[in-house]
Motif scaffolding. Structure first.
Motif, PDB file in Angstrom:
ATOM      1  N   ARG A 212     122.172  20.362  54.577  1.00 33.78           N
ATOM      2  CA  ARG A 212     121.781  19.038  55.050  1.00 33.78           C
ATOM      3  C   ARG A 212     122.211  17.964  54.049  1.00 33.78           C
ATOM      4  O   ARG A 212     121.908  18.077  52.857  1.00 33.78           O
ATOM      5  CB  ARG A 212     120.258  18.990  55.228  1.00 33.78           C
ATOM      6  CG  ARG A 212     119.775  17.751  55.978  1.00 33.78           C
ATOM      7  CD  ARG A 212     118.275  17.809  56.179  1.00 33.78           C
ATOM      8  NE  ARG A 212     117.559  17.635  54.920  1.00 33.78           N
ATOM      9  CZ  ARG A 212     116.244  17.649  54.803  1.00 33.78           C
ATOM     10  NH1 ARG A 212     115.502  17.883  55.861  1.00 33.78           N
ATOM     11  NH2 ARG A 212     115.667  17.473  53.637  1.00 33.78           N
ATOM     12  N   PRO A 213     122.915  16.945  54.489  1.00 31.63           N
ATOM     13  CA  PRO A 213     123.358  15.911  53.549  1.00 31.63           C
ATOM     14  C   PRO A 213     122.193  15.077  53.031  1.00 31.63           C
ATOM     15  O   PRO A 213     121.151  14.958  53.681  1.00 31.63           O
ATOM     16  CB  PRO A 213     124.308  15.054  54.398  1.00 31.63           C
ATOM     17  CG  PRO A 213     123.845  15.266  55.807  1.00 31.63           C
ATOM     18  CD  PRO A 213     123.357  16.681  55.867  1.00 31.63           C
ATOM     19  N   VAL A 214     122.384  14.534  51.852  1.00 31.56           N
ATOM     20  CA  VAL A 214     121.398  13.610  51.281  1.00 31.56           C
ATOM     21  C   VAL A 214     121.681  12.229  51.861  1.00 31.56           C
ATOM     22  O   VAL A 214     122.740  11.658  51.620  1.00 31.56           O
ATOM     23  CB  VAL A 214     121.501  13.588  49.744  1.00 31.56           C
ATOM     24  CG1 VAL A 214     120.485  12.610  49.164  1.00 31.56           C
ATOM     25  CG2 VAL A 214     121.277  14.990  49.181  1.00 31.56           C
ATOM     26  N   LYS A 215     120.762  11.697  52.636  1.00 33.25           N
ATOM     27  CA  LYS A 215     121.017  10.464  53.390  1.00 33.25           C
ATOM     28  C   LYS A 215     120.403   9.219  52.758  1.00 33.25           C
ATOM     29  O   LYS A 215     120.519   8.123  53.296  1.00 33.25           O
ATOM     30  CB  LYS A 215     120.507  10.628  54.825  1.00 33.25           C
ATOM     31  CG  LYS A 215     121.261  11.705  55.604  1.00 33.25           C
ATOM     32  CD  LYS A 215     120.791  11.783  57.046  1.00 33.25           C
ATOM     33  CE  LYS A 215     121.604  12.816  57.833  1.00 33.25           C
ATOM     34  NZ  LYS A 215     121.172  12.909  59.244  1.00 33.25           N
ATOM     35  N   MET A 224     113.206  17.219  50.007  1.00 33.25           N
ATOM     36  CA  MET A 224     113.858  18.523  49.930  1.00 33.25           C
ATOM     37  C   MET A 224     113.341  19.455  51.026  1.00 33.25           C
ATOM     38  O   MET A 224     112.158  19.419  51.387  1.00 33.25           O
ATOM     39  CB  MET A 224     113.591  19.149  48.554  1.00 33.25           C
ATOM     40  CG  MET A 224     114.473  20.327  48.227  1.00 33.25           C
ATOM     41  SD  MET A 224     116.187  19.830  47.995  1.00 33.25           S
ATOM     42  CE  MET A 224     116.908  21.391  47.476  1.00 33.25           C
ATOM     43  N   HIS A 225     114.232  20.296  51.556  1.00 31.94           N
ATOM     44  CA  HIS A 225     113.851  21.272  52.561  1.00 31.94           C
ATOM     45  C   HIS A 225     113.043  22.407  51.934  1.00 31.94           C
ATOM     46  O   HIS A 225     113.071  22.621  50.734  1.00 31.94           O
ATOM     47  CB  HIS A 225     115.092  21.848  53.247  1.00 31.94           C
ATOM     48  CG  HIS A 225     116.028  22.549  52.312  1.00 31.94           C
ATOM     49  ND1 HIS A 225     116.897  21.872  51.471  1.00 31.94           N
ATOM     50  CD2 HIS A 225     116.245  23.869  52.069  1.00 31.94           C
ATOM     51  CE1 HIS A 225     117.597  22.735  50.770  1.00 31.94           C
ATOM     52  NE2 HIS A 225     117.217  23.959  51.095  1.00 31.94           N
ATOM     53  N   SER A 226     112.330  23.140  52.785  1.00 27.78           N
ATOM     54  CA  SER A 226     111.442  24.211  52.325  1.00 27.78           C
ATOM     55  C   SER A 226     112.058  25.574  52.642  1.00 27.78           C
ATOM     56  O   SER A 226     112.648  25.771  53.707  1.00 27.78           O
ATOM     57  CB  SER A 226     110.090  24.085  53.023  1.00 27.78           C
ATOM     58  OG  SER A 226     109.230  25.144  52.671  1.00 27.78           O
ATOM     59  N   GLU A 227     111.914  26.536  51.696  1.00 27.82           N
ATOM     60  CA  GLU A 227     112.452  27.879  51.894  1.00 27.82           C
ATOM     61  C   GLU A 227     111.454  28.915  51.359  1.00 27.82           C
ATOM     62  O   GLU A 227     110.789  28.682  50.351  1.00 27.82           O
ATOM     63  CB  GLU A 227     113.808  28.035  51.196  1.00 27.82           C
ATOM     64  CG  GLU A 227     114.907  27.186  51.833  1.00 27.82           C
ATOM     65  CD  GLU A 227     116.190  27.169  51.025  1.00 27.82           C
ATOM     66  OE1 GLU A 227     117.273  27.262  51.622  1.00 27.82           O
ATOM     67  OE2 GLU A 227     116.117  27.042  49.784  1.00 27.82           O
ATOM     68  N   LEU A 299     129.226  20.921  47.481  1.00 29.92           N
ATOM     69  CA  LEU A 299     129.658  19.700  48.154  1.00 29.92           C
ATOM     70  C   LEU A 299     129.370  18.460  47.314  1.00 29.92           C
ATOM     71  O   LEU A 299     128.370  18.419  46.591  1.00 29.92           O
ATOM     72  CB  LEU A 299     128.938  19.551  49.498  1.00 29.92           C
ATOM     73  CG  LEU A 299     129.472  20.332  50.692  1.00 29.92           C
ATOM     74  CD1 LEU A 299     129.124  21.799  50.584  1.00 29.92           C
ATOM     75  CD2 LEU A 299     128.922  19.757  51.990  1.00 29.92           C
ATOM     76  N   PRO A 300     130.224  17.437  47.449  1.00 31.51           N
ATOM     77  CA  PRO A 300     129.929  16.160  46.790  1.00 31.51           C
ATOM     78  C   PRO A 300     128.581  15.614  47.269  1.00 31.51           C
ATOM     79  O   PRO A 300     128.207  15.765  48.437  1.00 31.51           O
ATOM     80  CB  PRO A 300     131.075  15.253  47.256  1.00 31.51           C
ATOM     81  CG  PRO A 300     132.163  16.176  47.689  1.00 31.51           C
ATOM     82  CD  PRO A 300     131.478  17.398  48.219  1.00 31.51           C
ATOM     83  N   THR A 303     122.418  18.280  46.970  1.00 31.27           N
ATOM     84  CA  THR A 303     121.320  18.619  46.064  1.00 31.27           C
ATOM     85  C   THR A 303     121.734  19.736  45.109  1.00 31.27           C
ATOM     86  O   THR A 303     121.180  19.852  44.019  1.00 31.27           O
ATOM     87  CB  THR A 303     120.073  19.063  46.845  1.00 31.27           C
ATOM     88  OG1 THR A 303     120.386  20.219  47.637  1.00 31.27           O
ATOM     89  CG2 THR A 303     119.580  17.943  47.749  1.00 31.27           C
ATOM     90  N   LEU A 304     122.708  20.557  45.511  1.00 37.29           N
ATOM     91  CA  LEU A 304     123.135  21.677  44.675  1.00 37.29           C
ATOM     92  C   LEU A 304     123.937  21.205  43.468  1.00 37.29           C
ATOM     93  O   LEU A 304     123.755  21.716  42.361  1.00 37.29           O
ATOM     94  CB  LEU A 304     123.937  22.678  45.511  1.00 37.29           C
ATOM     95  CG  LEU A 304     123.211  23.207  46.752  1.00 37.29           C
ATOM     96  CD1 LEU A 304     124.074  24.208  47.491  1.00 37.29           C
ATOM     97  CD2 LEU A 304     121.876  23.830  46.370  1.00 37.29           C
ATOM     98  N   ILE A 305     124.822  20.229  43.642  1.00 38.45           N
ATOM     99  CA  ILE A 305     125.554  19.703  42.482  1.00 38.45           C
ATOM    100  C   ILE A 305     124.600  18.938  41.567  1.00 38.45           C
ATOM    101  O   ILE A 305     124.793  18.893  40.350  1.00 38.45           O
ATOM    102  CB  ILE A 305     126.757  18.837  42.924  1.00 38.45           C
ATOM    103  CG1 ILE A 305     127.702  18.610  41.733  1.00 38.45           C
ATOM    104  CG2 ILE A 305     126.323  17.522  43.527  1.00 38.45           C
ATOM    105  CD1 ILE A 305     129.007  17.925  42.106  1.00 38.45           C
ATOM    106  N   MET A 306     123.524  18.390  42.122  1.00 34.36           N
ATOM    107  CA  MET A 306     122.513  17.729  41.292  1.00 34.36           C
ATOM    108  C   MET A 306     121.779  18.757  40.440  1.00 34.36           C
ATOM    109  O   MET A 306     121.508  18.515  39.254  1.00 34.36           O
ATOM    110  CB  MET A 306     121.530  16.955  42.184  1.00 34.36           C
ATOM    111  CG  MET A 306     122.164  15.786  42.918  1.00 34.36           C
ATOM    112  SD  MET A 306     121.031  15.039  44.125  1.00 34.36           S
ATOM    113  CE  MET A 306     122.172  13.993  45.041  1.00 34.36           C
TER     114      MET A 306
END
Length: 342
Positions: A212-215, A224-227, A299-300, A303-306
């Protein structure tokens, strides 16, 4: 902190569309988080950077072949269900396309009637609660009829479903693979253990929210999504012994990282635990448990690159990504790897 600070220009041809024939032959960019220096290796060179006593923490989740293509019983209109979360033995929360065909009470059939389904509820977010009807074991039917839910940036069909699974996957429940682990072979894991590297396992079921993109404009405003995750007592003890003895914890993937940092106490110790995590790690976060990270290229503005930037420093990471683009590394799920070292 602005989301656009994590942007980099990525040529489309660098997005890997298929896995390499040999998992461990992918390239490995080794980044020192303390100095920012970069080395170019291959994944099979990983033993050069690990030492006896290190603990590798692997996410043993297994991806469900969760994309089902079927027909509406009354009209034979085409439907696609993507299974997201299991509610009970035969009921799942699903993403439905097209949604207009998936109203409450609508019934569908898959595999010439081997599997049937009925929509029992429409949720506020548009997802459907779907009850499935079948004879036999649902997981076996899903293996026969389901397709792998590959990320939207992969356009080519995957011929071998197992190439979107890690060689150590065992706990079915993910909608996407923990891709940092795709580079390991059984032979490489055996070699590392023979060196004295310990292996610990946890489970985090990866959801589609990972794509999901950061909008929002400001990083801090992102929801943040939940897992779902779980760590058992035996594996918690492996990690805690290493922490007590000053040995390194190397997390394989952002999913393992999020789980460990959710569970860890301030001293880095962990305990047997299950639950849902919404932890959002970005620069300024103080890591409690992990010392190093094996991860893919993300991805640019994601949240993962953060998260990666929080561990290695934003300037170091953005420089490493620019280098990876220049050196034509392969990106994303089937792409190359990075090891964030001392």
């Amino acid at each position: 902190m602005r989301v656009e600070d994590f942007y980099f220009d990525l040529p489309a041809e660098l997005i890997a569309q298929h896995p390499l024939e040999d998992r461990s032959s992918s390239r490995l960019l080794v980044l020192s988080k303390s100095t920012g220096t970069i080395e170019h290796k291959h994944f099979y060179d990983l033993p050069e950077y690990l030492r006896a006593g290190d603990v590798l923490v692997l996410n043993d989740t297994r991806v469900m072949p969760a994309r089902l293509l079927g027909l509406r019983e009354e009209t034979e209109g085409k439907i696609e269900f993507l299974l997201l979360n299991r509610k009970n033995i035969d009921t799942y929360e699903c993403l439905a396309k097209p949604g207009k065909r998936a109203r409450v009470g609508a019934r569908f059939t898959f595999g010439e009637g081997i599997l049937q389904a009925e929509v029992v509820e429409v949720l506020e977010n548009g997802n459907r609660i779907v009850k499935f009807f079948h004879e036999g074991v649902f997981e076996e039917i899903l293996d026969r009829l389901g397709e792998m839910p590959l990320p939207p940036y992969i356009k080519e069909k995957l011929e071998d479903k197992e190439r979107y699974q890690t060689v150590y996957s065992r706990e079915q429940g993910s909608a996407a693979a923990p891709t940092a682990g795709l580079h390991f072979t059984k032979e490489l894991l055996t070699k590392l253990q023979a060196m004295g590297v310990e292996i610990a396992y946890l489970t985090l079921h990866v959801g589609l929210g990972t794509f999901r993109p950061v909008k929002v404009t400001s990083v801090e405003e992102h929801d943040m999504h939940s897992e779902y995750y779980t760590l058992d007592q035996a594996n918690a003890e492996i990690i805690n012994r290493a922490k007590a003895e000053g040995r390194r914890i190397i997390s394989v993937g952002t999913t393992s990282t999020r789980t460990l940092e959710t569970i860890a106490e301030e001293d880095g110790r962990v305990k047997e635990q299950s639950g849902y995590t919404k932890i959002f790690i970005y620069p300024g976060y103080r890591f409690k448990c992990i010392d190093g990270l094996i991860t893919n290229f993300h991805l640019p503005e994601s949240t993962l690159i953060m998260l990666v930037s929080a561990l290695a420093g934003k300037e170091n990471v953005m420089d490493a990504y620019e280098t990876a683009v220049r050196e034509k590394y392969r990106f994303f799920s089937f792409g190359d790897s990075m090891f964030i070292n001392e």
